[in-house]
Design a protein around this motif. Sequence first.
Motif, PDB file in Angstrom:
ATOM      1  N   UNK A 140     -46.959 -28.104  21.159  1.00 58.20           N
ATOM      2  CA  UNK A 140     -47.331 -26.682  20.309  1.00 58.20           C
ATOM      3  C   UNK A 140     -48.561 -26.364  20.106  1.00 58.20           C
ATOM      4  N   UNK A 141     -49.389 -27.414  19.417  1.00 60.17           N
ATOM      5  CA  UNK A 141     -50.383 -27.409  18.993  1.00 60.17           C
ATOM      6  C   UNK A 141     -51.601 -27.477  20.250  1.00 60.17           C
ATOM      7  N   UNK A 142     -51.382 -28.151  21.284  1.00 60.58           N
ATOM      8  CA  UNK A 142     -52.378 -28.118  22.350  1.00 60.58           C
ATOM      9  C   UNK A 142     -51.958 -26.794  23.222  1.00 60.58           C
ATOM     10  N   UNK A 143     -50.777 -26.339  23.328  1.00 60.88           N
ATOM     11  CA  UNK A 143     -50.439 -25.018  23.940  1.00 60.88           C
ATOM     12  C   UNK A 143     -50.996 -23.921  23.258  1.00 60.88           C
ATOM     13  N   UNK A 144     -51.164 -23.824  22.023  1.00 58.33           N
ATOM     14  CA  UNK A 144     -51.331 -22.646  21.113  1.00 58.33           C
ATOM     15  C   UNK A 144     -52.976 -22.340  21.222  1.00 58.33           C
ATOM     16  N   UNK A 145     -53.739 -23.667  21.602  1.00 53.64           N
ATOM     17  CA  UNK A 145     -55.364 -23.398  21.901  1.00 53.64           C
ATOM     18  C   UNK A 145     -55.450 -22.552  23.047  1.00 53.64           C
ATOM     19  N   UNK A 146     -54.695 -21.929  24.040  1.00 55.94           N
ATOM     20  CA  UNK A 146     -54.899 -21.213  25.043  1.00 55.94           C
ATOM     21  C   UNK A 146     -53.722 -20.064  25.090  1.00 55.94           C
ATOM     22  N   UNK A 196     -53.731 -18.080  19.242  1.00 54.85           N
ATOM     23  CA  UNK A 196     -52.737 -18.585  18.265  1.00 54.85           C
ATOM     24  C   UNK A 196     -53.594 -19.578  17.332  1.00 54.85           C
ATOM     25  N   UNK A 197     -53.987 -20.597  18.191  1.00 53.38           N
ATOM     26  CA  UNK A 197     -54.489 -21.733  17.289  1.00 53.38           C
ATOM     27  C   UNK A 197     -55.637 -21.089  16.628  1.00 53.38           C
ATOM     28  N   UNK A 198     -56.687 -20.343  17.046  1.00 52.82           N
ATOM     29  CA  UNK A 198     -57.608 -19.925  16.365  1.00 52.82           C
ATOM     30  C   UNK A 198     -57.336 -19.091  15.138  1.00 52.82           C
ATOM     31  N   UNK A 199     -56.189 -18.244  15.029  1.00 49.38           N
ATOM     32  CA  UNK A 199     -55.952 -17.741  13.955  1.00 49.38           C
ATOM     33  C   UNK A 199     -55.452 -18.657  12.636  1.00 49.38           C
ATOM     34  N   UNK A 238     -56.026 -21.725  12.422  1.00 51.87           N
ATOM     35  CA  UNK A 238     -56.928 -22.925  11.914  1.00 51.87           C
ATOM     36  C   UNK A 238     -57.961 -22.225  10.914  1.00 51.87           C
ATOM     37  N   UNK A 239     -57.999 -21.016  11.137  1.00 51.10           N
ATOM     38  CA  UNK A 239     -59.092 -20.236  10.262  1.00 51.10           C
ATOM     39  C   UNK A 239     -58.364 -20.187   8.921  1.00 51.10           C
ATOM     40  N   UNK A 240     -57.073 -20.252   8.821  1.00 51.05           N
ATOM     41  CA  UNK A 240     -56.332 -20.356   7.389  1.00 51.05           C
ATOM     42  C   UNK A 240     -55.758 -21.528   7.394  1.00 51.05           C
ATOM     43  N   UNK A 241     -56.126 -22.487   7.747  1.00 53.22           N
ATOM     44  CA  UNK A 241     -55.726 -23.771   7.594  1.00 53.22           C
ATOM     45  C   UNK A 241     -54.199 -23.811   7.615  1.00 53.22           C
ATOM     46  N   UNK A 242     -53.519 -23.316   8.715  1.00 55.32           N
ATOM     47  CA  UNK A 242     -52.038 -23.200   8.867  1.00 55.32           C
ATOM     48  C   UNK A 242     -51.505 -23.769   9.998  1.00 55.32           C
ATOM     49  N   UNK A 243     -52.291 -25.019  10.653  1.00 54.32           N
ATOM     50  CA  UNK A 243     -51.751 -25.469  12.016  1.00 54.32           C
ATOM     51  C   UNK A 243     -50.636 -26.257  11.839  1.00 54.32           C
ATOM     52  N   UNK A 244     -50.450 -26.565  10.555  1.00 56.26           N
ATOM     53  CA  UNK A 244     -49.009 -27.456  10.569  1.00 56.26           C
ATOM     54  C   UNK A 244     -47.788 -26.480  10.858  1.00 56.26           C
ATOM     55  N   UNK A 245     -48.067 -25.116  10.847  1.00 51.16           N
ATOM     56  CA  UNK A 245     -46.852 -24.308  11.195  1.00 51.16           C
ATOM     57  C   UNK A 245     -46.362 -24.698  12.884  1.00 51.16           C
ATOM     58  N   UNK A 246     -47.252 -25.122  13.592  1.00 56.16           N
ATOM     59  CA  UNK A 246     -46.895 -25.432  14.880  1.00 56.16           C
ATOM     60  C   UNK A 246     -46.259 -26.755  15.031  1.00 56.16           C
ATOM     61  N   UNK A 247     -46.346 -27.566  14.027  1.00 51.13           N
ATOM     62  CA  UNK A 247     -45.753 -28.851  13.980  1.00 51.13           C
ATOM     63  C   UNK A 247     -44.160 -28.954  13.054  1.00 51.13           C
ATOM     64  N   UNK A 248     -43.828 -27.632  12.723  1.00 45.30           N
ATOM     65  CA  UNK A 248     -42.713 -27.336  11.972  1.00 45.30           C
ATOM     66  C   UNK A 248     -41.579 -27.542  12.982  1.00 45.30           C
ATOM     67  N   UNK A 279     -47.261 -18.123   4.818  1.00 41.58           N
ATOM     68  CA  UNK A 279     -48.078 -17.195   4.568  1.00 41.58           C
ATOM     69  C   UNK A 279     -48.957 -17.335   3.375  1.00 41.58           C
ATOM     70  N   UNK A 280     -50.191 -17.014   3.305  1.00 42.21           N
ATOM     71  CA  UNK A 280     -50.926 -17.448   2.125  1.00 42.21           C
ATOM     72  C   UNK A 280     -52.254 -16.208   2.211  1.00 42.21           C
ATOM     73  N   UNK A 281     -53.323 -16.313   1.305  1.00 39.03           N
ATOM     74  CA  UNK A 281     -54.504 -15.600   1.270  1.00 39.03           C
ATOM     75  C   UNK A 281     -54.926 -15.378   2.459  1.00 39.03           C
ATOM     76  N   UNK A 282     -55.124 -14.050   3.343  1.00 36.14           N
ATOM     77  CA  UNK A 282     -55.612 -13.851   4.279  1.00 36.14           C
ATOM     78  C   UNK A 282     -54.623 -13.977   5.413  1.00 36.14           C
ATOM     79  N   UNK A 283     -53.616 -14.632   5.305  1.00 40.79           N
ATOM     80  CA  UNK A 283     -52.651 -14.769   6.293  1.00 40.79           C
ATOM     81  C   UNK A 283     -51.372 -14.409   5.989  1.00 40.79           C
ATOM     82  N   UNK A 284     -51.179 -13.044   6.338  1.00 41.02           N
ATOM     83  CA  UNK A 284     -49.908 -12.402   5.875  1.00 41.02           C
ATOM     84  C   UNK A 284     -48.761 -12.833   6.686  1.00 41.02           C
TER      85      UNK A 284
END
Length: 682
Positions: free
Chosen positions: A220-226, A359-362, A364-374, A413-418
């Motif tokens: 999911x991490x690799x796929x979300x980059x595109x 998806x990955x860019x959004x 990554x900006x909010x330090x939430x890439x671990x979502x894709x590993x859940x 969800x966190x500040x800036x990422x609703x």
Amino acid sequence: MAEPQPDVAPEHTTNGSATFSLENILNDKHDTIEHPTAMGDVATGPAEGWDEEDVDKPPIEGYCIECEDQPAQVLCENCSDAYCEVCFAAQHRKGTRKRHAARPLGQEKQNKKAKANNGTAVPRSSSSAVSATQSLLGTNKSNGTTTNTSTTVSGTSTPATSVGPDVDDNLMKVDEQAEGSGDEDAEGELDSLSEGWQRIVGKHTTNGQPAVGAKIGEWFVDRAKFIPLRLTLGERKYLRLLEAALSVSEYTDKIDTIGFGLSKAKRIVHQIRELCAIMSGLVLAADYKQGQELFQDKDFESNSEFYQQIFELGRRHKIMNPEKMRTTYGKLIYLLQDSQSSDVKDLLNFSCVRPIKTVHLVLEEHDAVDLLRDDLVTVATKEIYSEGRSRREVQKDIKAKERAIETLSSKYARNGLTQEKVRQCLYSIGDNHAFLRVNRDPCDQMIVLLKQHFHPTQAKDQKSSLAIRSGRNGARLSHDHSKQYAYVLQSLTLWREILHDMFHLWSLAEQDLLSENVPYRLRDTGQGLNRVQAAPKTSRMMHNILHKAQTSVGTWIGSSVIHMGDHNVPNALMFIDKYTQIYRILLPICNTLRQIPLLAEKPALRSYIDDEFGSVDNLVRDILGDFFRHGFDGSGADNFFDAGSCIDGRLTSAWNWCSSLEKKRYFHVFLLTGFVGFDGEW
């Protein structure tokens, strides 16, 4: 009687070549005419084209002698030339060079080092040629250890097939081990076919997610980059403004033409400003307050961020929906391509291009890439379909998916990422799965049907034969049944691999098109004026995909030439347009075949099928057999030199078969199943 002389004498450049004047355009001496440069000025150097190579340019030391952009990895012992793995396997080892042996360059350095230390080289075993070939296709050496490589499909790794120097062109010996004989019952046969397909491309599910046991999170991490981010409701309003402005714009008509007057750079700037003015006017009509802000300074540069956002929305929407913006996307990408020129930027004072929001860019900006590993991301993005399933099962999956989405959105969800933004990311990944099902899965279905009805162990009569002969029924190739079976199988496998990585290819294609360092030439390719531009990144990715497909099927029949930046495929945009049409060919055929048994339930139609074709099974075999024969026979090109078995020629042959469908005796069956054309809506 003497012909009247022109009023204006022909002009010449300093090197003696004629300029692009009206007289020189109309006379017969076209070879001496110089083509204007991209900025509208007359070229002063010798005329060069896309088909003229710089033969005096020395190869770069340490790089592949074939592609010249990748580090050399192996050395051909027969030719003493260094290649990268892809070029050696896909380009060099063809024809009489099939038995050439190679060794990794690292081994050569070790031999030299040992010779320098001990005075003798490290001895090589008699099977060095075979081991070197296996190292190309099956192993990588790093830090003194040998690890098996594999072909990665849908996030799952499957061992790569080693291709030795004595590989036979007949693929059937390999398939027999995985698929069983033709005397088994239907259920056992389909199971063996499924196992054979998994052996070729790896385990996967119908929605594109990796099977259990694979590294789902990393996939999911690799796929979300595109994967582009799905448009929100507010963004769709601006998308409609962009499409309205592009539909009335005459950008390509005024830019991609050989004209005089203003320089090309000034014409480009004028057209871009005109398009931006149209969009600003539409914004003013839709939202007066925001429109007033755009018109406050009457300066395009101060509103550059707004225009960049609008253009990015159009590009993002097109990637997610290839069937949309079919006439306006080309106009948009050519406009952005011209805006990347340094001269145009100087006159425009701002850039129109910004990176695609993925998806990955959004995340990554909010330090939430671990979502894709859940672990819940698989359930939250799963595509739910109702075919062959009870209503209770469908409702159960829907509720499980909704609970997973809500859990993930509240957790990350966190500040800036609703929470709404997290849902948008999850829905975007789900859209990617839907894209794979519609575009890629028809290739899987056709491969299963090919193996089910035309495997060489089952071809017992003339109707079951896929043999074609050049010159008969429009065919340009000559293949016996086994060879044509393998040829169709590898073509469908290649299409499947291309569509699986289409988002990645599209991203690279836009990078090539919008590159500031790769200019284009406006040339007549035989189909009007086209922008001929090299696409190094897209070409490299295609060679990797081709190498993966060749490794999967075990051998390759026909040419492995990939046209890119020539008169067949002028630029990366044309390449993307060609391969996004595959589902338009295969999906109507699959839908028709799926509905034929339903037609046979009606007595009148069953009588028609029995009288005309003998049985339902014969009808299915007639349709499939004709498509597998003449949809892959090398036909469809304008001339002999462009026809054949090259990578793009296979798709050309399929389109040629589609254009002649109304002449087939089973065409009425297509109409009875609701077929309206290969460009229609299903």
